[in-house]
Design a protein around this motif. Structure first.
Motif, PDB file in Angstrom:
ATOM      1  N   PHE A 177       9.139  11.518  16.817  1.00 17.38           N
ATOM      2  CA  PHE A 177       9.146  12.953  17.110  1.00 17.38           C
ATOM      3  C   PHE A 177       9.306  13.205  18.595  1.00 17.38           C
ATOM      4  O   PHE A 177      10.071  14.056  19.025  1.00 17.38           O
ATOM      5  CB  PHE A 177       7.846  13.586  16.592  1.00 17.38           C
ATOM      6  N   LEU A 178       8.624  12.431  19.399  1.00 18.60           N
ATOM      7  CA  LEU A 178       8.710  12.617  20.848  1.00 18.60           C
ATOM      8  C   LEU A 178      10.108  12.298  21.361  1.00 18.60           C
ATOM      9  O   LEU A 178      10.590  12.922  22.308  1.00 18.60           O
ATOM     10  CB  LEU A 178       7.668  11.743  21.540  1.00 18.60           C
ATOM     11  N   ILE A 179      10.764  11.332  20.737  1.00 20.30           N
ATOM     12  CA  ILE A 179      12.123  11.008  21.158  1.00 20.30           C
ATOM     13  C   ILE A 179      13.069  12.151  20.826  1.00 20.30           C
ATOM     14  O   ILE A 179      13.896  12.568  21.631  1.00 20.30           O
ATOM     15  CB  ILE A 179      12.595   9.699  20.491  1.00 20.30           C
ATOM     16  N   ASP A 180      12.958  12.725  19.593  1.00 21.59           N
ATOM     17  CA  ASP A 180      13.852  13.782  19.164  1.00 21.59           C
ATOM     18  C   ASP A 180      13.512  15.123  19.813  1.00 21.59           C
ATOM     19  O   ASP A 180      14.373  15.957  19.996  1.00 21.59           O
ATOM     20  CB  ASP A 180      13.775  13.951  17.631  1.00 21.59           C
ATOM     21  N   ASN A 181      12.245  15.313  20.102  1.00 24.80           N
ATOM     22  CA  ASN A 181      11.814  16.599  20.630  1.00 24.80           C
ATOM     23  C   ASN A 181      11.064  16.357  21.936  1.00 24.80           C
ATOM     24  O   ASN A 181       9.841  16.416  21.974  1.00 24.80           O
ATOM     25  CB  ASN A 181      10.934  17.328  19.603  1.00 24.80           C
ATOM     26  N   ASN A 182      11.828  16.054  22.997  1.00 22.23           N
ATOM     27  CA  ASN A 182      11.180  15.736  24.265  1.00 22.23           C
ATOM     28  C   ASN A 182      11.041  16.947  25.169  1.00 22.23           C
ATOM     29  O   ASN A 182      10.821  16.824  26.366  1.00 22.23           O
ATOM     30  CB  ASN A 182      11.962  14.633  24.989  1.00 22.23           C
ATOM     31  N   LEU A 183      11.218  18.175  24.591  1.00 20.16           N
ATOM     32  CA  LEU A 183      11.043  19.400  25.360  1.00 20.16           C
ATOM     33  C   LEU A 183       9.564  19.762  25.438  1.00 20.16           C
ATOM     34  O   LEU A 183       8.840  19.688  24.439  1.00 20.16           O
ATOM     35  CB  LEU A 183      11.812  20.542  24.684  1.00 20.16           C
ATOM     36  N   VAL A 184       9.125  20.148  26.617  1.00 21.25           N
ATOM     37  CA  VAL A 184       7.768  20.668  26.779  1.00 21.25           C
ATOM     38  C   VAL A 184       7.810  22.158  26.462  1.00 21.25           C
ATOM     39  O   VAL A 184       8.317  22.959  27.248  1.00 21.25           O
ATOM     40  CB  VAL A 184       7.245  20.429  28.205  1.00 21.25           C
ATOM     41  N   ALA A 185       7.335  22.539  25.268  1.00 27.77           N
ATOM     42  CA  ALA A 185       7.401  23.935  24.834  1.00 27.77           C
ATOM     43  C   ALA A 185       6.510  24.805  25.707  1.00 27.77           C
ATOM     44  O   ALA A 185       5.423  24.389  26.125  1.00 27.77           O
ATOM     45  CB  ALA A 185       6.988  24.047  23.374  1.00 27.77           C
ATOM     46  N   GLN A 186       6.994  26.037  25.970  1.00 27.10           N
ATOM     47  CA  GLN A 186       6.196  26.958  26.787  1.00 27.10           C
ATOM     48  C   GLN A 186       6.695  28.379  26.599  1.00 27.10           C
ATOM     49  O   GLN A 186       7.816  28.626  26.157  1.00 27.10           O
ATOM     50  CB  GLN A 186       6.286  26.581  28.264  1.00 27.10           C
ATOM     51  N   LYS A 187       5.834  29.319  26.966  1.00 25.81           N
ATOM     52  CA  LYS A 187       6.167  30.745  26.915  1.00 25.81           C
ATOM     53  C   LYS A 187       5.989  31.342  28.296  1.00 25.81           C
ATOM     54  O   LYS A 187       4.979  31.103  28.960  1.00 25.81           O
ATOM     55  CB  LYS A 187       5.282  31.466  25.898  1.00 25.81           C
ATOM     56  N   THR A 188       6.975  32.149  28.727  1.00 27.00           N
ATOM     57  CA  THR A 188       6.935  32.754  30.054  1.00 27.00           C
ATOM     58  C   THR A 188       6.985  34.270  29.935  1.00 27.00           C
ATOM     59  O   THR A 188       7.881  34.829  29.290  1.00 27.00           O
ATOM     60  CB  THR A 188       8.131  32.282  30.910  1.00 27.00           C
ATOM     61  N   ASP A 189       6.013  34.935  30.561  1.00 29.88           N
ATOM     62  CA  ASP A 189       5.988  36.403  30.624  1.00 29.88           C
ATOM     63  C   ASP A 189       6.982  36.858  31.693  1.00 29.88           C
ATOM     64  O   ASP A 189       6.948  36.388  32.833  1.00 29.88           O
ATOM     65  CB  ASP A 189       4.573  36.868  30.971  1.00 29.88           C
ATOM     66  N   LEU A 190       7.879  37.779  31.336  1.00 27.45           N
ATOM     67  CA  LEU A 190       8.898  38.237  32.277  1.00 27.45           C
ATOM     68  C   LEU A 190       8.651  39.654  32.789  1.00 27.45           C
ATOM     69  O   LEU A 190       9.439  40.157  33.598  1.00 27.45           O
ATOM     70  CB  LEU A 190      10.281  38.180  31.604  1.00 27.45           C
ATOM     71  N   THR A 191       7.591  40.299  32.338  1.00 29.15           N
ATOM     72  CA  THR A 191       7.385  41.694  32.736  1.00 29.15           C
ATOM     73  C   THR A 191       7.139  41.846  34.236  1.00 29.15           C
ATOM     74  O   THR A 191       7.417  42.901  34.804  1.00 29.15           O
ATOM     75  CB  THR A 191       6.216  42.320  31.951  1.00 29.15           C
ATOM     76  N   ASN A 192       6.654  40.786  34.872  1.00 31.54           N
ATOM     77  CA  ASN A 192       6.439  40.873  36.325  1.00 31.54           C
ATOM     78  C   ASN A 192       7.755  40.805  37.098  1.00 31.54           C
ATOM     79  O   ASN A 192       7.774  40.972  38.318  1.00 31.54           O
ATOM     80  CB  ASN A 192       5.489  39.767  36.798  1.00 31.54           C
ATOM     81  N   GLN A 193       8.857  40.556  36.390  1.00 32.41           N
ATOM     82  CA  GLN A 193      10.177  40.545  37.016  1.00 32.41           C
ATOM     83  C   GLN A 193      11.003  41.786  36.656  1.00 32.41           C
ATOM     84  O   GLN A 193      12.171  41.874  37.035  1.00 32.41           O
ATOM     85  CB  GLN A 193      10.946  39.279  36.599  1.00 32.41           C
ATOM     86  N   TRP A 194      10.396  42.725  35.962  1.00 29.74           N
ATOM     87  CA  TRP A 194      11.141  43.927  35.561  1.00 29.74           C
ATOM     88  C   TRP A 194      11.542  44.744  36.784  1.00 29.74           C
ATOM     89  O   TRP A 194      10.786  44.885  37.744  1.00 29.74           O
ATOM     90  CB  TRP A 194      10.297  44.785  34.636  1.00 29.74           C
ATOM     91  N   ASP A 195      12.740  45.316  36.712  1.00 31.71           N
ATOM     92  CA  ASP A 195      13.237  46.235  37.735  1.00 31.71           C
ATOM     93  C   ASP A 195      13.731  47.479  37.007  1.00 31.71           C
ATOM     94  O   ASP A 195      14.757  47.460  36.335  1.00 31.71           O
ATOM     95  CB  ASP A 195      14.384  45.588  38.520  1.00 31.71           C
ATOM     96  N   THR A 196      12.983  48.576  37.146  1.00 27.21           N
ATOM     97  CA  THR A 196      13.322  49.828  36.457  1.00 27.21           C
ATOM     98  C   THR A 196      14.030  50.813  37.370  1.00 27.21           C
ATOM     99  O   THR A 196      14.245  51.968  36.988  1.00 27.21           O
ATOM    100  CB  THR A 196      12.049  50.493  35.898  1.00 27.21           C
ATOM    101  N   VAL A 197      14.399  50.375  38.561  1.00 27.53           N
ATOM    102  CA  VAL A 197      15.013  51.269  39.555  1.00 27.53           C
ATOM    103  C   VAL A 197      16.489  50.950  39.768  1.00 27.53           C
ATOM    104  O   VAL A 197      17.308  51.851  39.978  1.00 27.53           O
ATOM    105  CB  VAL A 197      14.249  51.178  40.897  1.00 27.53           C
ATOM    106  N   ARG A 198      16.845  49.686  39.705  1.00 30.96           N
ATOM    107  CA  ARG A 198      18.221  49.288  39.980  1.00 30.96           C
ATOM    108  C   ARG A 198      19.173  49.925  38.971  1.00 30.96           C
ATOM    109  O   ARG A 198      18.970  49.828  37.765  1.00 30.96           O
ATOM    110  CB  ARG A 198      18.329  47.760  39.916  1.00 30.96           C
ATOM    111  N   PRO A 199      20.247  50.613  39.426  1.00 34.99           N
ATOM    112  CA  PRO A 199      21.194  51.214  38.493  1.00 34.99           C
ATOM    113  C   PRO A 199      22.002  50.153  37.762  1.00 34.99           C
ATOM    114  O   PRO A 199      22.560  49.252  38.385  1.00 34.99           O
ATOM    115  CB  PRO A 199      22.093  52.072  39.387  1.00 34.99           C
TER     116      PRO A 199
END
Length: 494
Positions: free
Chosen positions: A16-38
């Motif tokens: 399993f480790l050989i086939d799935n060597n990705l370190v799974a993770q979740k990243t919050d992106l709301t701190n990168q939101w830009d509601t002003v840029r046209p």
């Protein structure tokens, strides 16, 4: 026996480790939101009344005003039939083609309303006057035997056709056959309004006869457009369904329009009388029409002539932000809240570009972003990499007032953090974006085949892409995390 089990389990885990060597993770992106840029994205935005009330009003005074206008999507051409067919079967397309030849190569689209009844002046709104009567429908149509009213009870002496007259309909049918042959289905045509009935093509006769078109007349004219425009979105004003109709007639016409893929526009926001009569619905008299239409078709917002709104005192100081004492709300509030009910993909201010933009610099951007779709990724969660397939989820939010009506690709790149190898690219033909409705959050699951074999640390970057225009579809993240039109949303390790 126990040792054998342990060996087997260990072997499976190692596999399993050989086939799935990705370190799974979740990243919050709301701190990168830009509601002003046209965000000047495909298939949405502002339109400019290039021709309106004739052939001289709202012409572009300075090309820089158009070029610098955030998110200007298309030019709206409204002019009388008589300009285009001065003699039966003899067409003058120059009013349109001169604009098309100049502005379409610059990237602008075009929309149309060809009207049959105007109330303005000779050589402005209409090209013909005979015996003191103004003609938006060509005079030769009357000479051919079409019936109409020469001097309406209200407004200027301008000829109003009998909307169901067989001669009028025959000549109108021939005109739209020729018009559609030339313009229907062009990639740069946004929509065609049913403009052949009512004052200014708005479906009412408030400024002339005040005789409401019947439901059958309305259906006849919609059917005429459906006959000829097979590839172009057809739009009608809400007045075409509302004016002089009972509730049951309105429902019948609404169902008829929707069943035939005909959408709606509202020409009344911030018209003084309508605003005061329907302030509880932010000057939108028929919200139900738009609630039904917007889910599957683009709707259109048209502000009352901007100069009138200012002269009425309903648009005060910069960005229309000052409260109108009589109403207790500002002009900008009415605009924004009426948008929430009309849910338009395209919005127009009905005035001169430079004047509007000088008066409303920040509001112009706010309204641009809110109209149509406005996408924000809330989070990204990489799940697994197995057998060459990368699986991840993106949580999307649409902060606009409408969905998109075209599918966009999701494209991605894996940028090696150490820059020792080329990025690994992937794309998904349909990102699922047509299902992202206003003010809703959707978790979209993706699985992609990677062209290379990633090993080490990478920046996962994504973009939405419109294959028709060949342009990225930007979403509301900070430009600081962009790289080559992609947004770097997560660092992952293989």
């Amino acid at each position: 026996m126990n040792k054998l089990v342990i060996y087997l389990v260990t072997g499976l885990l190692f596999s399993f480790l050989i086939d799935n060597n990705l370190v799974a993770q979740k990243t919050d992106l709301t701190n990168q939101w830009d509601t002003v840029r046209p965000l000047a994205n495909p298939d949405k935005g502002w339109y400019h009344h290039m021709l309106d009330n004739g052939v001289h009003k709202y012409l572009i005074q300075d090309e820089k005003d158009l070029i610098n206008f955030p998110g200007m999507d298309h030019l709206y051409l409204r002019l009388a039939w008589a300009f285009l067919e001065p003699e039966e079967g003899v067409f003058d397309w120059s009013y349109i083609d001169d604009i098309v030849e100049k502005y379409v190569p610059m990237g602008y689209k075009i929309s149309f309303r060809i009207s049959c009844k105007e109330t303005g002046k000779l050589n402005e709104a209409v090209p013909q006057e005979v015996d003191g009567i103004l003609y938006a429908t060509p005079y030769w149509v009357k000479q051919a035997g079409a019936k109409g009213i020469e001097r309406p009870e209200f407004g200027s002496p301008s000829w109003t056709p009998d909307w169901n007259d067989p001669v009028y309909l025959e000549k109108l049918d021939n005109f739209h056959k020729a018009f559609a042959a030339k313009y229907d289905g062009k990639t740069w045509v946004r929509y065609v309004d049913v403009g052949s009935i009512g004052d200014w093509g708005e479906g009412h006769t408030w400024s002339s006869t005040r005789i409401p078109p019947t439901s059958d007349e309305v259906k006849t004219h919609i059917n005429l457009y459906l006959k000829h425009y097979k590839k172009t979105q057809i739009i009608i004003t809400d007045d075409l369904v509302y004016y002089g109709k009972t509730e049951s007639e309105q429902q019948e016409l609404l169902d008829f329009a929707l069943a035939n893929g005909v959408s709606f526009r509202d020409d009344s926001p911030l018209v003084a009388g309508t605003t005061r009569e329907h302030l509880d619905t932010w000057a939108v008299r028929s919200p139900l029409f738009f609630e039904k239409a917007y889910k599957t078709m683009p709707t259109v917002f048209e502000l009352e002539h901007y100069s009138k709104v200012k002269n009425n005192g309903d648009w005060r100081v910069k960005n229309g932000s000052e409260v109108i004492p009589e109403l207790g709300v500002s002009g900008a509030e009415i605009f924004l809240n009426s948008m929430k009910l009309i849910q338009p993909t395209y919005i127009g201010f009905h005035g001169y570009l430079g004047e509007w933009l000088n008066d409303n610099p920040e509001l112009t951007v706010t309204l641009l972003n809110k109209c149509g779709y406005w996408y924000f990724p809330k989070s990204i969660e990489t799940k697994e990499y197995k057998n060459g397939l990368l699986s991840f989820d993106v949580e999307w939010m649409n902060k606009g007032v409408a969905p998109a009506y075209n599918s966009y690709q999701l494209k991605g790149k894996l940028f090696p953090v150490d820059n020792t190898s080329e990025p690994i690219e992937f794309e998904i033909e349909d990102s699922g974006n047509k299902n992202w409705m206003p003010n809703e959050t959707v978790i979209q699951k993706y699985t992609v085949s990677l062209s290379g074999k990633p090993k080490g640390d990478y920046n996962l970057a994504i973009q939405l892409y419109d294959t028709k225009s060949g342009k990225p579809v930007e979403f509301g993240l900070s430009a600081n995390i962009k790289d080559d039109d992609y947004f770097k949303v997560q660092e992952i390790s293989f």
